[in-house]
Motif scaffolding. Structure first.
Motif, PDB file in Angstrom:
ATOM      1  N   VAL A  45       0.823  -1.213   0.000  1.00 26.26           N
ATOM      2  CA  VAL A  45       0.000   0.000   0.000  1.00 26.26           C
ATOM      3  C   VAL A  45       0.856   1.262   0.000  1.00 26.26           C
ATOM      4  N   GLY A  46       2.053   1.165   0.561  1.00 24.01           N
ATOM      5  CA  GLY A  46       2.916   2.338   0.592  1.00 24.01           C
ATOM      6  C   GLY A  46       3.331   2.812  -0.778  1.00 24.01           C
ATOM      7  N   GLN A  47       3.247   1.932  -1.772  1.00 21.91           N
ATOM      8  CA  GLN A  47       3.644   2.319  -3.124  1.00 21.91           C
ATOM      9  C   GLN A  47       2.492   2.971  -3.892  1.00 21.91           C
ATOM     10  N   ARG A  48       1.290   2.954  -3.310  1.00 23.80           N
ATOM     11  CA  ARG A  48       0.131   3.510  -4.006  1.00 23.80           C
ATOM     12  C   ARG A  48      -0.088   4.962  -3.588  1.00 23.80           C
ATOM     13  N   MET A  49       0.803   5.825  -3.954  1.00 26.85           N
ATOM     14  CA  MET A  49       0.729   7.202  -3.517  1.00 26.85           C
ATOM     15  C   MET A  49       0.354   8.154  -4.650  1.00 26.85           C
ATOM     16  N   GLY A  50       0.042   7.619  -5.829  1.00 30.00           N
ATOM     17  CA  GLY A  50      -0.309   8.478  -6.945  1.00 30.00           C
ATOM     18  C   GLY A  50      -1.661   9.143  -6.752  1.00 30.00           C
ATOM     19  N   LYS A  51      -1.866  10.249  -7.426  1.00 28.45           N
ATOM     20  CA  LYS A  51      -3.127  10.982  -7.343  1.00 28.45           C
ATOM     21  C   LYS A  51      -4.218  10.213  -8.079  1.00 28.45           C
ATOM     22  N   ALA A  52      -5.393  10.160  -7.466  1.00 31.52           N
ATOM     23  CA  ALA A  52      -6.511   9.425  -8.062  1.00 31.52           C
ATOM     24  C   ALA A  52      -6.974  10.110  -9.344  1.00 31.52           C
ATOM     25  N   THR A  53      -7.230   9.326 -10.364  1.00 37.58           N
ATOM     26  CA  THR A  53      -7.738   9.871 -11.625  1.00 37.58           C
ATOM     27  C   THR A  53      -9.226  10.196 -11.480  1.00 37.58           C
ATOM     28  N   GLU A  54      -9.756  10.924 -12.464  1.00 33.49           N
ATOM     29  CA  GLU A  54     -11.183  11.243 -12.434  1.00 33.49           C
ATOM     30  C   GLU A  54     -12.029   9.964 -12.499  1.00 33.49           C
ATOM     31  N   TYR A  55     -11.574   9.008 -13.285  1.00 33.76           N
ATOM     32  CA  TYR A  55     -12.298   7.734 -13.361  1.00 33.76           C
ATOM     33  C   TYR A  55     -12.307   7.042 -12.006  1.00 33.76           C
ATOM     34  N   ALA A  56     -11.169   7.063 -11.312  1.00 31.75           N
ATOM     35  CA  ALA A  56     -11.073   6.409 -10.006  1.00 31.75           C
ATOM     36  C   ALA A  56     -12.022   7.052  -9.000  1.00 31.75           C
ATOM     37  N   LYS A  57     -12.152   8.375  -9.036  1.00 31.12           N
ATOM     38  CA  LYS A  57     -13.062   9.070  -8.118  1.00 31.12           C
ATOM     39  C   LYS A  57     -14.506   8.653  -8.378  1.00 31.12           C
ATOM     40  N   ARG A  58     -14.883   8.550  -9.647  1.00 32.47           N
ATOM     41  CA  ARG A  58     -16.251   8.148  -9.989  1.00 32.47           C
ATOM     42  C   ARG A  58     -16.511   6.698  -9.607  1.00 32.47           C
ATOM     43  N   LEU A  59     -15.494   5.859  -9.827  1.00 36.03           N
ATOM     44  CA  LEU A  59     -15.637   4.449  -9.483  1.00 36.03           C
ATOM     45  C   LEU A  59     -15.818   4.258  -7.985  1.00 36.03           C
ATOM     46  N   ARG A  60     -15.078   5.008  -7.186  1.00 33.94           N
ATOM     47  CA  ARG A  60     -15.172   4.875  -5.737  1.00 33.94           C
ATOM     48  C   ARG A  60     -16.562   5.265  -5.230  1.00 33.94           C
ATOM     49  N   GLU A  61     -17.172   6.295  -5.821  1.00 35.45           N
ATOM     50  CA  GLU A  61     -18.523   6.683  -5.406  1.00 35.45           C
ATOM     51  C   GLU A  61     -19.519   5.576  -5.718  1.00 35.45           C
ATOM     52  N   LYS A  62     -19.366   4.969  -6.885  1.00 32.59           N
ATOM     53  CA  LYS A  62     -20.260   3.869  -7.240  1.00 32.59           C
ATOM     54  C   LYS A  62     -20.062   2.688  -6.304  1.00 32.59           C
ATOM     55  N   GLN A  63     -18.809   2.381  -5.991  1.00 33.32           N
ATOM     56  CA  GLN A  63     -18.518   1.260  -5.099  1.00 33.32           C
ATOM     57  C   GLN A  63     -19.081   1.507  -3.696  1.00 33.32           C
ATOM     58  N   LYS A  64     -18.978   2.753  -3.220  1.00 30.30           N
ATOM     59  CA  LYS A  64     -19.526   3.063  -1.905  1.00 30.30           C
ATOM     60  C   LYS A  64     -21.027   2.826  -1.868  1.00 30.30           C
ATOM     61  N   ALA A  65     -21.734   3.340  -2.863  1.00 30.92           N
ATOM     62  CA  ALA A  65     -23.191   3.181  -2.907  1.00 30.92           C
ATOM     63  C   ALA A  65     -23.574   1.710  -3.006  1.00 30.92           C
ATOM     64  N   LYS A  66     -22.875   0.988  -3.842  1.00 28.31           N
ATOM     65  CA  LYS A  66     -23.178  -0.433  -4.036  1.00 28.31           C
ATOM     66  C   LYS A  66     -22.932  -1.227  -2.759  1.00 28.31           C
TER      67      LYS A  66
END
Length: 211
Positions: A45-66
């Protein structure tokens, strides 16, 4: 795709927010409140420090709701298609459909500790709608519907614990009312956007599916 049956605290850590999937523990012993396990689950997890893309932000909202609703990908997409053809805003239609599922209403009324607990009550035939047993968690309640539990389940220890914890969860929204002594409630109206229990930016979900 099958329903997720793993540790639910892992889902909250992945979304970096409370999804309230584990009942009373989410209010008293949440790992996010304790400040432990701050990183998202998984190796390296320490290597995952990149900025979230716009697609990733949209995907996370869908995953939260689901995940809050406890739906599979196919079920969630089905709700989105129905929300698209309904009058009004697609995102708000989607959240209203999720909010007025019978299992969610049982949880909001305080009869269940969590969404999985509410779904179990419905599936096992403990919930009545307008004095008729309904064992379908996805049943869409309507304004004017009366929700109650069977006489046997009213004395269930988990149900009593849920009712006792109801004051800790703050005031009920105005679109439902509850009679704790009779373990029953009523849907007074359709929920407004401000009264929905999903901490979601629904427009990001609409944008995700519109691509």
């Amino acid at each position: 795709m099958s329903r997720y049956t793993g540790p639910v605290c892992r889902l909250c850590r992945r979304e970096k927010t409370k999804l309230f999937l584990k009942g009373e523990k989410c209010y008293s012993a949440c790992v996010l409140d304790k400040g432990i396990r701050k990183h998202i689950p998984g190796m390296h997890v320490g290597q995952r420090m990149g900025k979230a893309t716009e697609y990733a932000k949209r995907l996370r909202e869908k995953q939260k709701a689901k995940r809050i609703a406890g739906l599979t990908e196919e079920q969630f997409h089905h709700y989105f298609r129905d929300a698209q053809v309904a009058p009004g805003l697609t995102g708000e239609n989607l959240l209203r459909m999720l909010e007025t599922r019978l299992d969610n209403v049982v949880k909001r009324l305080g009869f269940a500790l969590s969404m999985p607990h509410a779904r179990q009550l419905v599936l096992h035939g403990h919930v009545n709608v307008n004095d008729k047993r309904v064992d379908v968690p996805s049943y869409a309640v309507q304004p004017g519907d009366k929700i109650s539990l069977s006489e046997k389940s009213k004395q269930n220890a988990a149900v009593q614990t849920a009712l006792a914890a109801l004051p800790k969860r703050g005031p009920l929204p105005s679109w439902i009312e509850v009679n704790a002594s009779h373990v029953s409630g009523k849907v007074r109206s359709w929920p407004s956007r401000d009264e929905m229990s999903y901490p979601i930016d629904e427009q990001l979900i609409v944008e995700l599916y519109s691509k």
